[in-house]
Design a protein around this motif. Sequence first.
Motif, PDB file in Angstrom:
ATOM      1  N   VAL A  17       0.845  -1.206   0.000  1.00  0.00           N
ATOM      2  CA  VAL A  17       0.000   0.000   0.000  1.00  0.00           C
ATOM      3  C   VAL A  17       0.876   1.252   0.000  1.00  0.00           C
ATOM      4  O   VAL A  17       0.637   2.191  -0.763  1.00  0.00           O
ATOM      5  N   LEU A  18       1.910   1.260   0.833  1.00  0.00           N
ATOM      6  CA  LEU A  18       2.826   2.408   0.866  1.00  0.00           C
ATOM      7  C   LEU A  18       3.529   2.580  -0.483  1.00  0.00           C
ATOM      8  O   LEU A  18       3.682   3.702  -0.974  1.00  0.00           O
ATOM      9  N   ASP A  19       3.911   1.480  -1.109  1.00  0.00           N
ATOM     10  CA  ASP A  19       4.546   1.566  -2.425  1.00  0.00           C
ATOM     11  C   ASP A  19       3.592   2.126  -3.478  1.00  0.00           C
ATOM     12  O   ASP A  19       4.007   2.880  -4.358  1.00  0.00           O
ATOM     13  N   TYR A  20       2.317   1.775  -3.398  1.00  0.00           N
ATOM     14  CA  TYR A  20       1.326   2.351  -4.326  1.00  0.00           C
ATOM     15  C   TYR A  20       1.248   3.859  -4.143  1.00  0.00           C
ATOM     16  O   TYR A  20       1.209   4.612  -5.114  1.00  0.00           O
ATOM     17  N   VAL A  21       1.234   4.297  -2.907  1.00  0.00           N
ATOM     18  CA  VAL A  21       1.157   5.742  -2.629  1.00  0.00           C
ATOM     19  C   VAL A  21       2.398   6.440  -3.178  1.00  0.00           C
ATOM     20  O   VAL A  21       2.304   7.470  -3.852  1.00  0.00           O
ATOM     21  N   VAL A  22       3.575   5.874  -2.912  1.00  0.00           N
ATOM     22  CA  VAL A  22       4.824   6.470  -3.390  1.00  0.00           C
ATOM     23  C   VAL A  22       4.846   6.537  -4.918  1.00  0.00           C
ATOM     24  O   VAL A  22       5.253   7.543  -5.501  1.00  0.00           O
ATOM     25  N   SER A  23       4.385   5.483  -5.576  1.00  0.00           N
ATOM     26  CA  SER A  23       4.435   5.463  -7.044  1.00  0.00           C
ATOM     27  C   SER A  23       3.413   6.400  -7.677  1.00  0.00           C
ATOM     28  O   SER A  23       3.563   6.779  -8.832  1.00  0.00           O
ATOM     29  N   CYS A  24       2.384   6.778  -6.944  1.00  0.00           N
ATOM     30  CA  CYS A  24       1.385   7.714  -7.484  1.00  0.00           C
ATOM     31  C   CYS A  24       1.865   9.162  -7.429  1.00  0.00           C
ATOM     32  O   CYS A  24       1.328  10.020  -8.128  1.00  0.00           O
TER      33      CYS A  24
END
Length: 198
Positions: A17-24
């Motif tokens: 989930v944190l990686d999704y936020v960072v990639s957005c």
Amino acid sequence: MSLSVPGCRWRRVGARVLDYVVSCLPALPLMWLAVPFLERSIAMQVNRVTRRTLGSGGDTGEMREAAAASLTALGQTASVVVLALFVVTTAVLCFYDWVCHAAFGRTLGKLCFGVRVVHAGHGGRPGVVRSFLRTGVLFGLPLFFGTWLAVDSLAGGTEPALVPQLVANAPVYGLLLALLPAQRALHDFVSGTEVTRA
């Protein structure tokens, strides 16, 4: 030899989930650019409908045609913008995931949640090829099919415009498989990797 240890399951989910936020984050400037573009498209279509309505002499059939044509054009424009944002965001996520796992054995999310990806055989970093396989299975296939459905939809296919985004953003299967007792998802099995505590 299994290196998986209990307690990684929810850490994996939190890290992803944190990686999704960072990639957005890189897509945010594109979103800011997309809003004025969509506003101009809406204004253009409103002007078009207004001109056709005023020039129709009160013909309701022509007014309906103008409104329908404008709504169709707006829908296609919005679909192209959403598709572009989706492709850019997913491409950034794929590159981020691949490079971080190949170079460090973990992403920022995994670092924050105290887990890492290792080679299932010897416990070292997965390397470039295994990381590429892992990322390809996790994101590549859903991205390919989602983009294909979106292009088909824009070309007049039968799929509604929302379906491509839902299908392509469905690496949830990896998260769901992480809930299995082995705590290895499909992308882990295919690439020969495991997630362990750091």
